[in-house]
Design a protein around this motif. Structure first.
Motif, short mmCIF file in Angstrom:
data_model
loop_
_atom_site.label_atom_id
_atom_site.label_comp_id
_atom_site.label_asym_id
_atom_site.label_seq_id
_atom_site.Cartn_x
_atom_site.Cartn_y
_atom_site.Cartn_z
N SER A 104 48.84 27.60 34.98
CA SER A 104 47.59 28.26 35.18
C SER A 104 47.14 28.09 36.48
O SER A 104 46.66 29.01 37.21
N LEU A 105 47.17 26.73 37.38
CA LEU A 105 47.05 26.90 38.56
C LEU A 105 47.80 27.83 39.58
O LEU A 105 47.46 28.29 40.68
N ALA A 106 49.29 27.75 39.15
CA ALA A 106 50.08 28.70 39.89
C ALA A 106 49.74 30.14 39.75
O ALA A 106 49.69 30.94 40.69
N ASN A 107 49.10 30.56 38.52
CA ASN A 107 48.75 31.73 38.32
C ASN A 107 47.51 32.01 39.12
O ASN A 107 47.15 33.31 39.41
N ILE A 108 46.48 31.18 38.97
CA ILE A 108 45.25 31.28 39.89
C ILE A 108 45.40 31.51 41.35
O ILE A 108 45.04 32.33 41.89
N LEU A 109 46.66 30.62 41.90
CA LEU A 109 47.08 30.97 43.10
C LEU A 109 47.30 32.32 43.47
O LEU A 109 46.84 32.90 44.38
N LEU A 110 48.07 32.99 42.66
CA LEU A 110 48.77 34.31 42.64
C LEU A 110 47.83 35.19 42.73
O LEU A 110 47.57 36.49 43.29
N ARG A 111 46.77 35.10 41.82
CA ARG A 111 45.65 36.02 41.45
C ARG A 111 44.81 35.97 42.59
O ARG A 111 43.91 37.04 42.94
N SER A 112 44.41 34.74 43.54
CA SER A 112 43.65 34.40 44.50
C SER A 112 44.20 35.42 45.61
O SER A 112 43.39 36.08 46.56
N GLU A 113 45.52 35.35 45.66
CA GLU A 113 46.16 36.26 46.88
C GLU A 113 45.90 37.89 46.49
O GLU A 113 45.77 38.62 47.45
N LEU A 114 46.17 38.02 45.17
CA LEU A 114 45.80 39.57 44.89
C LEU A 114 44.18 40.05 45.19
O LEU A 114 44.09 40.95 45.81
N ILE A 115 43.10 39.27 45.06
CA ILE A 115 41.98 39.06 45.25
C ILE A 115 41.72 39.44 46.65
O ILE A 115 40.97 40.35 47.27
N GLU A 116 42.54 38.77 47.39
CA GLU A 116 42.43 38.95 49.17
C GLU A 116 42.92 40.40 49.47
O GLU A 116 42.40 40.96 50.45
N LYS A 117 43.96 40.65 48.83
CA LYS A 117 44.47 42.15 49.07
C LYS A 117 43.64 43.18 48.54
O LYS A 117 43.43 44.11 49.43
N ILE A 118 43.08 42.92 47.40
CA ILE A 118 42.07 43.95 47.11
C ILE A 118 40.72 44.10 47.79
O ILE A 118 40.31 45.15 48.02
N TYR A 119 40.41 42.89 48.28
CA TYR A 119 39.25 42.93 49.22
C TYR A 119 39.34 43.66 50.20
O TYR A 119 38.56 44.36 50.94
N LEU A 120 40.58 43.37 50.88
CA LEU A 120 41.16 44.02 52.28
C LEU A 120 40.89 45.42 52.10
O LEU A 120 40.91 46.16 53.17
N GLN A 121 41.49 46.02 51.18
CA GLN A 121 41.55 47.37 50.63
C GLN A 121 40.21 48.05 50.68
O GLN A 121 40.07 49.47 50.41
N GLY A 122 39.15 47.16 50.53
CA GLY A 122 37.84 47.69 50.23
C GLY A 122 37.47 48.04 48.79
O GLY A 122 36.19 48.40 48.61
N ASP A 123 38.20 47.31 47.69
CA ASP A 123 37.75 47.53 46.46
C ASP A 123 37.01 46.45 46.09
O ASP A 123 37.55 45.61 45.39
N VAL A 124 35.70 46.33 46.57
CA VAL A 124 34.75 44.93 46.09
C VAL A 124 34.72 44.91 44.87
O VAL A 124 34.65 43.58 44.14
N SER A 125 34.42 45.91 44.03
CA SER A 125 34.09 45.78 42.52
C SER A 125 35.28 45.49 41.87
O SER A 125 35.11 44.42 40.86
N LYS A 126 36.57 45.64 42.18
CA LYS A 126 37.61 45.24 41.30
C LYS A 126 37.72 43.59 41.83
O LYS A 126 38.37 42.86 41.01
N ALA A 127 37.49 43.40 42.99
CA ALA A 127 37.79 41.92 43.44
C ALA A 127 36.88 40.96 42.65
O ALA A 127 37.27 40.09 42.41
N MET A 128 35.62 41.42 42.48
CA MET A 128 34.74 40.63 41.59
C MET A 128 35.24 40.51 40.25
O MET A 128 35.15 39.48 39.71
N ASP A 129 35.73 41.56 39.62
CA ASP A 129 36.29 41.35 38.43
C ASP A 129 37.27 40.32 38.41
O ASP A 129 37.50 39.62 37.09
N GLU A 130 38.06 40.42 39.27
CA GLU A 130 39.14 39.45 39.56
C GLU A 130 38.68 38.03 39.55
O GLU A 130 39.31 37.10 38.84
N ILE A 131 37.67 37.77 40.13
CA ILE A 131 37.16 36.70 40.38
C ILE A 131 36.65 36.06 39.21
O ILE A 131 36.69 34.84 38.61
N LYS A 132 35.96 36.98 38.31
CA LYS A 132 35.45 36.63 37.00
C LYS A 132 36.58 36.14 36.16
O LYS A 132 36.41 35.15 35.44
#
Length: 381
Positions: free
Chosen positions: A194-222
């Motif tokens: 789970s922690l490994a998956n969380i780490l990968l998902r956190s990297e994905l959030i960073e990419k989504i946020y940098l792309q400007g899709d804040v809404s999708k990033a918030m969904d990933e955080i949830k």
């Protein structure tokens, strides 16, 4: 003088044996880790190859349809060559030939990928077998190593027969090692994944946020929050199995109730708890001892007795503590020694350390009753 030399030589031999065993264990661990790393790498490679195979099949099927249409067109042009110019006929022929060549290449690459996929799947099966054998062998070597290093004086006081002492000591170590393996696997397959998956998902959030899709990033955080909660529940369950914190905070009776509820729900089995006497806090030594005794008796009823209904009774009397675990399982012949009876031997040792008595009544087809009676009064607090 010769005796002293002999003792030193024997100590030297034992030390060398221990060093060899430790080195062998390290070697097996390295092999196991390499196999695990290779297994994970091949799994990723297999996933990619399967995607490519599907893509090649789809591309090949599409090209085959076009190729059949082009062949029909070539046959039509060839048949009615007087209606078409030489350049038109040559163009249709070259297109058809090109499609045929490309289709042959695609089918050949598809076949190669299929063979590579099958080879990887065979290697994964071999690596899984290697990891399993390495784990079993490492566990056995650990047993040997612990047996060489551990002092069995306390076990010797409990068991009089020398052969039985040796078997009991080895089985205790095996049980400990098996429990460690179980905890290791639970952590690896649960919180660690789970922690490994969380780490990968956190990297994905960073990419989504940098792309400007804040809404999708918030969904990933949830989503990650839910994964963290699940991991926390799993970690707490593992900690509870090692030593229930409720035992220190709430005492014996509430902890038994909670444990029975969890075990009954997990194993889908009816477990009834009856409390008699005055519910109160006991000496910590007695609380942990009675909890472990109840735990061992309950697990025996679930794993070996194949019971459908289990009853647990605890009586806190003025001068005695009494625990009874009764099941309606298949029972056993108490006159015969069972190979795995070291669990009952361990229970007997706990009871004897408390100057108590343990009795086992069982009959084949009629269930088992384990009764523990230990002297106790408030002065032991």
């Amino acid at each position: 003088m010769s005796k002293k030399f002999g003792d030193n030589a024997l100590d030297h031999i034992i030390d060398e044996m221990i060093d060899v065993v430790i080195y062998s264990k390290d070697e097996i661990f390295d092999i196991s880790e390499w196999a695990r790393s290779e297994y994970e790498r091949l799994q990723l490679e297999l996933k990619e190859i399967k995607k490519k195979v599907i893509q090649y099949i789809e591309n090949g099927d599409q090209l085959e349809v076009k190729f059949r249409f082009s062949k029909q067109r070539l046959a039509e042009v060839s048949k009615l060559f007087d209606r078409y110019s030489e350049d038109e006929i040559r163009q249709v022929y070259e297109i058809t030939h090109g499609m045929q060549t490309k289709l042959t290449i695609i089918r050949k690459e598809e076949k190669d990928l299929r063979e590579k996929r099958d080879d990887i799947e065979r290697r994964l099966v071999q690596l899984a077998s290697t990891m399993e054998r390495a784990e079993r062998l490492a566990s056995k070597i650990t047993v040997v190593l612990n047996y060489l290093q551990e002092d069995f004086k306390q076990v010797n006081e409990v068991i009089e027969d020398a052969k039985e002492k040796q078997k009991f000591g080895l089985k205790i170590i095996e049980a400990q090692e098996e429990e460690r393996r179980k905890i290791s696997r639970e952590i690896h397959d649960g919180p660690a994944q789970s922690l490994a998956n969380i780490l990968l998902r956190s990297e994905l959030i960073e990419k989504i946020y940098l792309q400007g899709d804040v809404s999708k990033a918030m969904d990933e955080i949830k989503s990650i929050r839910g994964m963290i909660r699940s991991s926390l529940v799993e970690v707490r369950r593992i900690i509870y199995d090692l030593r229930p914190m409720a035992l220190d905070d709430l005492g014996l009776v509430p902890t038994i109730k909670k444990y029975i509820s969890n075990v009954g729900e997990y194993n889908n089995i009816q477990i009834d708890f009856v409390m008699m006497g005055t519910e109160k806090r006991l000496n910590p030594k007695y609380e942990i001892a009675f909890f472990r005794l109840m735990q061992e008796a309950l697990q025996n009823a679930i794993k070996h007795a194949e019971a459908s209904v289990i009853q647990v009774k605890l009586e806190i009397g003025t001068n005695y503590l009494t625990l009874m675990v009764k099941d309606d399982g298949k029972g056993f012949n108490t006159e015969l020694k069972k190979e795995q009876s070291f669990g009952l031997i361990g229970m007997k040792e706990r009871v004897e350390n408390l100057q108590g008595e343990l009795s086992i009544q069982s009959e084949i087809g009629k269930g088992t009753v384990i009764t523990i009676r230990v002297p106790y009064n408030d002065s032991v607090l």
